[in-house]
Design a protein around this motif. Sequence first.
Motif, mmCIF file in Angstrom:
data_model
loop_
_atom_site.group_PDB
_atom_site.id
_atom_site.type_symbol
_atom_site.label_atom_id
_atom_site.label_comp_id
_atom_site.label_asym_id
_atom_site.label_seq_id
_atom_site.Cartn_x
_atom_site.Cartn_y
_atom_site.Cartn_z
ATOM 1 N N THR A 168 -43.483 25.631 -90.609
ATOM 2 C CA THR A 168 -43.454 25.528 -92.048
ATOM 3 C C THR A 168 -41.946 25.289 -92.479
ATOM 4 N N LYS A 169 -42.148 25.006 -93.771
ATOM 5 C CA LYS A 169 -40.713 24.877 -94.664
ATOM 6 C C LYS A 169 -39.828 25.992 -94.445
ATOM 7 N N GLU A 170 -40.468 27.122 -94.482
ATOM 8 C CA GLU A 170 -39.574 28.240 -94.446
ATOM 9 C C GLU A 170 -39.006 28.438 -93.086
ATOM 10 N N TYR A 172 -38.018 25.974 -91.262
ATOM 11 C CA TYR A 172 -37.116 25.028 -90.898
ATOM 12 C C TYR A 172 -35.733 25.115 -91.758
ATOM 13 N N GLY A 173 -36.099 25.609 -93.092
ATOM 14 C CA GLY A 173 -34.800 26.192 -93.650
ATOM 15 C C GLY A 173 -34.196 27.242 -93.183
ATOM 16 N N ARG A 207 -41.227 18.193 -93.670
ATOM 17 C CA ARG A 207 -40.559 19.494 -93.952
ATOM 18 C C ARG A 207 -38.848 19.588 -93.483
ATOM 19 N N ALA A 210 -36.399 17.771 -95.759
ATOM 20 C CA ALA A 210 -36.103 18.398 -96.891
ATOM 21 C C ALA A 210 -34.634 19.307 -96.687
ATOM 22 N N ASP A 283 -45.829 14.893 -99.607
ATOM 23 C CA ASP A 283 -45.215 16.315 -99.466
ATOM 24 C C ASP A 283 -46.372 17.169 -99.645
#
Length: 286
Positions: A168-170, A172-173, A207, A210, A283
């Motif tokens: 998820t983006k969360e 990877y962030g 993701r 980003a 996206d």
Amino acid sequence: MELWFTEIHTPNVRFSIKVDRQLYSYTSEFQRIDIFESQEFGRILTLDGLMMVAEKDEFIYHDMIVHVPMATNPEIKRVLLIGAGDGGAVRELTRYDGIEHIDMVEIDKEVVKACREYLPSLSYKLSDPRVHLHFEDGLKFVRTRENEYDLIIVDSTDPFGPGEGLFTKEFYGNCYKALKADGILVNQHESPYYPEDALAMNRAHQRIKAFFPICKVYQAHIPTYPSGHWLFGLASKQYDPLKVDLNRWERLGLHTRYYNTDLHKGCFALPTYALELLEHGEDDDE
Ligand code: SAM
């Protein structure tokens, strides 16, 4: 009577390995864990019926998920390893004297227990004093880390079940935040061949892009994985894996059965269809 382990790759494709016997079967709170003995691939670990590692070809996967980032930055000291319950990635990481600390975050302690007992050729370095085992969800663990690691390796299952949050983006962030200013993130990046794997690959790639300025994908041929064409993601805050001095890795004098520095340069050259899938991702708001 013949016994076969069969994995469903698509509704129309199955992959079977003849097994001599089943050594272990247990259902943990997270997944079903099975270990088989086979002529062709030695012992194999499956989770929820999906191939994880096979003694005969795991050297390919573990060489590529560890030595490509380590050759990109041989100064790596602190590593976060997520998943990797079989111990193969730890076995390769602990060959580097320069590595001082490995946090290994594996959600299922039963996987480690089974691999310690039945897959010692992979798991024998889990007791290295630099390895700190955390039996918890990698998604949650990384939320609390900041500017702490030189390298994060995500050696997870596929993006469903316990592994879903690790795509998820969360996540990877939070990996970006947990890495130091010159940190590197490597993940098992699925495959471009079968549609479901290609979708997972593409989503992960969009993701990761980003957050990271340098996002590359490299490949290896892994016989026991769906289609055999398997990818790895390498996301980097500073170092470009194709613009580093690989002689520094050569000087370490490590012998590796699959990885070498010529392959390091070549494995990032992907087939056109894979490049097109990676470049034209939709996206999503995950
Ligand atoms: N090389 C294999 C592959 O590419 O599919 C993966 C090997 S390793 C066995 C995968 C591990 O990820 C499993 O032991 C599983 O329990 C662990 N895992 C799955 N989801 C996780 C999560 N959210 N946090 C930590 N570990 C997780």
